[in-house]
Design a protein around this motif. Structure first.
Motif, short mmCIF file in Angstrom:
data_model
loop_
_atom_site.label_atom_id
_atom_site.label_comp_id
_atom_site.label_asym_id
_atom_site.label_seq_id
_atom_site.Cartn_x
_atom_site.Cartn_y
_atom_site.Cartn_z
N LEU A 179 0.84 -1.19 0.00
CA LEU A 179 0.00 0.00 0.00
C LEU A 179 0.88 1.25 0.00
O LEU A 179 0.64 2.20 -0.76
N ALA A 180 1.90 1.24 0.84
CA ALA A 180 2.79 2.38 0.90
C ALA A 180 3.50 2.57 -0.44
O ALA A 180 3.68 3.70 -0.91
N ALA A 181 3.87 1.44 -1.08
CA ALA A 181 4.55 1.53 -2.37
C ALA A 181 3.62 2.16 -3.40
O ALA A 181 4.03 3.04 -4.17
N LEU A 182 2.37 1.71 -3.42
CA LEU A 182 1.41 2.27 -4.38
C LEU A 182 1.26 3.77 -4.16
O LEU A 182 1.26 4.56 -5.11
N SER A 183 1.11 4.18 -2.91
CA SER A 183 0.89 5.61 -2.71
C SER A 183 2.18 6.39 -2.91
O SER A 183 2.14 7.55 -3.28
N PHE A 184 3.32 5.73 -2.69
CA PHE A 184 4.58 6.39 -3.03
C PHE A 184 4.60 6.74 -4.52
O PHE A 184 5.06 7.80 -4.92
N GLY A 215 3.35 6.29 2.71
CA GLY A 215 4.08 6.14 1.45
C GLY A 215 4.19 7.45 0.70
O GLY A 215 5.25 7.83 0.20
N SER A 216 3.07 8.18 0.63
CA SER A 216 3.10 9.45 -0.11
C SER A 216 3.90 10.49 0.66
O SER A 216 4.49 11.39 0.06
N MET A 217 3.95 10.36 2.00
CA MET A 217 4.78 11.28 2.77
C MET A 217 6.26 11.06 2.46
O MET A 217 7.04 12.01 2.34
N VAL A 218 6.65 9.79 2.33
CA VAL A 218 8.03 9.50 1.96
C VAL A 218 8.33 10.12 0.60
O VAL A 218 9.39 10.71 0.38
N PRO A 277 10.72 -0.65 3.53
CA PRO A 277 10.16 -0.30 2.22
C PRO A 277 11.31 0.03 1.27
O PRO A 277 12.16 0.86 1.60
N PRO A 278 11.34 -0.60 0.09
CA PRO A 278 12.46 -0.40 -0.84
C PRO A 278 12.64 1.06 -1.24
O PRO A 278 13.77 1.54 -1.35
N PHE A 279 11.52 1.76 -1.43
CA PHE A 279 11.64 3.14 -1.90
C PHE A 279 12.26 4.01 -0.81
O PHE A 279 13.05 4.91 -1.08
N TRP A 280 11.94 3.71 0.44
CA TRP A 280 12.49 4.48 1.56
C TRP A 280 13.98 4.20 1.71
O TRP A 280 14.78 5.10 1.87
N LEU A 281 14.33 2.90 1.61
CA LEU A 281 15.75 2.53 1.71
C LEU A 281 16.55 3.24 0.62
O LEU A 281 17.65 3.73 0.85
N SER A 282 15.97 3.33 -0.59
CA SER A 282 16.66 4.01 -1.68
C SER A 282 16.96 5.45 -1.29
O SER A 282 18.06 5.96 -1.53
N LEU A 283 15.97 6.11 -0.71
CA LEU A 283 16.17 7.51 -0.33
C LEU A 283 17.22 7.64 0.76
O LEU A 283 18.07 8.53 0.72
#
Lengths: 305, 326, 361
Positions: A238-243, A256-259, C169-175
């Motif tokens: 879910l976090a990935a999708l909103s990212f 996710g969108s906050m990140v 989360p992969p995207f967070w780790l990337s950042l």
């Protein structure tokens, strides 16, 4: 020379050894079979973290010092006494947003997993019970879903239906039901061979009642373990999708969108770091809990770990 | 001359969830050069653990006291390096189930030569030559071809023969055979036993033969030890042990065998079951199941006392002693 | 079921006469190919249905507001992409083209989807191959170490580490990695495949590092390699986390086998027992899970590529999905499904190489 059959006092030594070995391992390994989940230290920590997040979600309006959507002129303020986690590009208080984020992520993950469990469980039950064509069809269908990386299929579905919270949940249900279907199906299949269902049939018990009385109670254990492990996965997806901008619409406080907001300017590290840590702790807690439950409920795993 | 293997007052304790679990108590035994010694007892009586102790293969956290000397070496004082020198080249082991004890993904030849090259410092060619000889010695047909085969391509009996060849490869002086025939068909068992006996006479190898089957002892061994609940309860020449058991457990064991060599006729199972580790009674471990038990049996575990030449029994009552002394 | 015979015929004692070689293998391959074809057909149906039945409309997704107000433009767009025909006709048309190797034209890039894939796939492979190799080596090593040190401090650390990796989360780790290594330490570039100072090397494989090395442009190869480090670091750590847990429990299982104890009892040095006996037997389950790991790696690339501005299949998939670019989505789906099946097939064939007992079913 006399050859004797195995001694009656000494039953088959192989069986005996295997039995003692299993008992041994169970004891030596710190009681993965014998100790309740709440007595395992790491599981207690996980439960505490989850409890904390649940409290945060329930009490968000009280806990959060600011309105999570309220913008201010104080943009990109680093963490301080007034803004514990700092503020984002629109001057919103990140701590308040992270706390409110729990109100989205945790209930949505629960919804995704329960729906997927419901859909997959029902299909698995029916397919396992009917067998033959229904079973074959279900298996091919699950193969088909498994042929996509989860995130890519979820992305396509959300994009197709339009990016919003409901469709993100729908997409994640679509990509995650097959696991449950397979688990329940094999639980049913393993019992069809047993005399359970035959006996039930002879006694004139209808299929629905037989499923409810015998099959469900026996497949619920693996399903619960799987569901707990999948809760973490659901939060992550879910976090990935909103990212990627395919989840709850802005300005919703979704982790996710906050990140994603923080990726615009790396120097403002706090914008991404705190919501990311929120995801990490929740997912980790679910994973630990799932592992602990699996050790407890599924003897196959208790042995190998 | 000192015996090849001399174990004295060996005690082993394994870690358990509720404190240490004593598994072996006060075990003393010896094996002479070229001797075939039997070790008998029910499963879980500690005979396999004795073997593991002698090879230094106990699980982590095990505590060992007493002494175990092999060819002048103090086994219990060995470090990892020392153990590696003893294992295979000094003491070798044949396991119960050859299917489980052979690596399924390595060829028989590889498993036969790898430790030869370590212990005997042979090059590949010399090791292969010796491997062929060994396979021949254990009567495996077409040895060259067998070297390139995987264990699953062998029958059960052939696998055990291969396992014996592997055990012998680095020229050990003592072979510990842990129920080497239990997992095999009865018809195959005899061949394996004969093989062990022949190897002993041909090579002067000492063999410690672990079994739960007293019949095997009579056929093969000169001396025997009877284990119960981690203790040696009786020892003596095999013939005497079998024809005139002195300990109630030995005679009960004989009486419970389907085809006894002595007590023909009725089968008498022993009531109850052996105590689990850590749950042994304060006195004689066999006391709760013993037909001859008396009040004093419950006070302390009896010592293994000599009763005749080469004959010791751990029993206060000794109901069969008159027979044994004859 | 037929035993796959490895090397020499095993007629040592009890083996039955060998069936003609390759025969069962060919049958196996044929069956797998048929299944793959069926699966791919299913993938086209699902994707086609998904993109067409649902409310999203490629026309609105691709045309500007101004163009949408002009009925002629809309009609032209529909006609150009065959959107005015009935759905089943569109589908059959697509299938026909597909059989001729024509994946259609991407509405987004205006290039043929096949061209796009040829352009983007090597970029993703350049990430995926080193990641997979590194992850397998590191994951197997650490997993084995943890199993051997079962229950001790090393094991606990590895287990917690793996759990952390799985929960990140992969995207967070990337950042985070970007922040540390690019922003704070300045050790690695922020993204893209090559610094602007360089132009891509002549295309052979499409992988810049390889192509540059082939062309002898070592400075370009070095620059490309530097751009690889951060995304590969992120993907590797995630893949390792997945592998370690699995390898550890598989190795624990093997460690309890009699043949490991037998190897120690032969007096072999620990190093040999671990490397030859344990690793060999533990490799079978490792191979199984590496298929799974590859799948999760492909998922990871979608997010990681988008953050590192890496022009690979993951980013292509993301852009086509958000634009409802039907031919592109179908192309990517087919490609991914094909890769999956190939990976699984390789896994099955590898079994036979590692384990002589293995049977093909």
């Amino acid at each position: 020379m006399t050859m004797t059959a195995p001694d009656p006092v000494a039953p088959d030594p192989k069986v005996d050894r295997a039995l003692t070995r299993r008992r041994w391992l169970g004891r030596l390994r710190g009681g993965s079979t014998g100790r309740p989940v709440w007595r395992q230290p790491i599981a207690v920590v996980a439960l505490a973290i989850l409890g904390g997040w649940l409290l945060a979600a329930i009490l968000a309006p009280i806990v959060a010092p600011y309105d999570p959507l309220a913008q201010s002129a104080d943009t990109y303020a680093p963490p301080s006494a007034t803004h514990w986690f700092g503020t984002d590009s629109l001057g919103r208080d990140i701590f308040s947003r992270v706390v409110h984020g729990a109100r989205l992520s945790i209930p949505l993950a629960l919804a995704i997993v329960s729906l997927a469990l419901l859909v997959g469980g029902l299909l698995g039950l029916v397919a396992g019970y009917l067998g033959r064509f229904a079973d074959e069809a279900l298996m091919r269908l699950t193969d088909l879903v498994f042929a996509f990386p989860q995130i890519i299929l979820a992305m396509a579905v959300t994009a197709a239906f339009g990016p919003n919270t409901r469709n993100a949940v729908l997409a994640l249900v679509i990509v995650s039901w097959p696991v449950y279907a397979r688990v329940i199906r094999s639980a049913v299949l393993s019992m069809r061979g047993d005399d359970y269902l035959n006996a039930a049939r002879l006694l004139g018990v209808g299929p629905v009642r037989a499923l409810r009385r015998d099959v469900l109670p026996n497949s619920i254990g693996p399903a619960i373990v799987l569901a707990t492990l999948e809760l973490g996965n659901a939060v992550l997806l879910l976090a990935a999708l909103s990212f990627l901008g395919l989840g709850p619409r802005p300005p919703a406080a979704e982790w996710g969108s906050m990140v994603a907001l923080g990726s615009q300017d790396l120097s403002m590290w706090w914008v991404s770091v705190f919501p990311g840590l929120a995801i990490l702790t929740v997912v980790m807690a679910f994973n630990v809990l799932g592992d602990a439950l699996r050790d407890r409920l599924d003897p196959r795993y208790a042995k190998g770990r | 001359m000192a015996p090849l293997l001399d174990v004295d007052s060996l005690a082993v304790t394994l870690p358990g969830p509720r404190g240490p679990l004593p598994i072996l108590h006060d075990v003393s035994l010896s094996v002479d050069e070229g001797e075939l010694v039997g070790i008998a007892g029910e499963s879980g009586c500690g005979k396999s653990l004795t073997a593991q102790t002698l090879l230094g293969l106990l699980p982590a956290g095990a505590k060992v006291t007493g002494s175990a000397r092999f060819a002048g070496t103090d086994l219990l004082g060995l470090d990892n390096r020392g153990w590696q020198r003893v294992r295979g080249a000094g003491i070798a082991m044949v396991f119960q189930d050859p299917t489980a004890a052979l690596h399924p993904m390595l060829t028989v030849g590889r498993q036969l030569t790898e430790h030869m090259r370590v212990h005997l410092r042979m090059d590949r060619r010399a090791a292969t030559r010796r491997a062929v000889e060994l396979l021949d010695q254990v009567r495996i047909p077409d040895p060259e071809r067998a070297l390139r085969a995987y264990p699953h391509q062998f029958s059960g009996g052939m696998r055990q023969r291969a396992a014996i060849a592997i055990a012998l490869a680095a020229r050990p002086r003592l072979l510990i055979a842990d129920e080497p025939t239990t997992a095999l068909d009865v018809t195959v068992q005899a061949g394996i036993l004969a093989l062990l006996d022949r190897l002993r006479t041909e090579t002067g190898l000492a063999v410690a033969f672990i079994t739960h089957d007293l019949g095997v002892l009579s056929a093969l061994t000169t001396r025997g030890y009877v284990f119960y609940a981690g203790r040696v309860v009786e020892t003596g020449p095999t013939g005497a042990l079998l024809t005139a058991p002195a300990h109630p457990y030995t005679s009960a064991l004989l009486g419970a065998r389907p085809h006894g060599t002595q007590t023909v006729g009725t089968l008498r199972p022993i009531p109850g079951s052996p105590p689990a580790p850590g749950e042994a009674p304060p006195g004689c471990p066999f006391e709760p199941r013993c037909r001859h038990a008396e009040p004093e049996c419950g006070t302390a575990p009896p010592r293994l006392d000599p009763v005749a030449v080469d004959r010791s029994v751990a029993c206060v009552v000794r109901p069969h002693l008159e027979v044994a002394a004859r | 079921m037929t035993t796959v015979q490895n090397g020499e015929p095993g007629a040592v004692t009890t083996t039955a006469p060998r069936p003609r070689r390759a025969h069962p293998l060919l049958a196996f391959l044929a069956k797998r190919l048929a299944i793959t074809a069926g699966l791919l057909l299913g993938v086209t149906v699902v994707t086609f249905g998904l993109v067409n039945v649902v409310p999203g409309d490629p026309v609105t997704a691709n045309l500007s507001d101004q163009a949408l107000n002009d009925p002629a433009t809309v009609a032209a767009f529909r006609e150009k992409w065959g959107l005015d025909q009935p759905l089943w006709q569109q589908y059959l048309h697509y299938l026909g083209n597909l059989l001729r190797g024509d994946l259609g034209i991407s509405q987004q890039t205006g290039r043929s989807v096949l061209d796009d894939l040829v352009r983007y796939v090597p970029a993703t492979l350049e990430l995926a191959i080193p990641t997979m190799v590194l992850a397998l080596v590191i994951g197997t090593g650490i997993g084995m170490l943890a199993a051997v040190r079962n229950g001790r401090a090393t094991d606990q650390i590895v287990r917690v580490g793996a759990l952390l990796g799985l929960s990140t989360p992969p995207f967070w780790l990337s950042l985070v990695v970007l922040y540390v290594f690019f922003y704070q330490l300045g050790l690695a570039p922020s993204g893209g495949r090559l610094s602007t100072a360089f132009s891509p090397p002549p295309t052979v494989t499409g992988m810049y590092t390889v192509d540059a090395a082939l062309a002898g442009q070592w400075d370009v190869a070095w620059d490309a390699a530097q751009h690889l480090t951060l995304p590969v670091l992120v993907l590797t750590s995630l893949t390792v986390a997945l592998l370690v847990r699995f390898v550890r429990s598989a190795m624990l299982e093997v460690l309890q086998q009699d043949y490991i104890r037998a190897a120690y009892a032969k007096g072999l040095p620990t190093r040999v027992v671990l490397r030859r006996h344990l690793l060999r037997a533990g490799l079978v389950p490792v191979v199984t899970v590496s298929g799974l790991a590859f799948a999760s790696l492909l998922s990871g690339t979608v997010l990681v590529e988008s953050i590192f501005g890496w022009p690979g299949v993951g980013q292509y998939a993301y852009r086509s999905a958000t634009a409802l670019d039907l031919p592109a989505i179908l192309g990517v789906s087919l490609f991914v499904a094909l890769v999956y099946t190939l990976v699984n097939l390789t896994v099955d064939l590898l079994y036979g190489l590692i384990d002589p007992r293995i049977r093909l079913s």
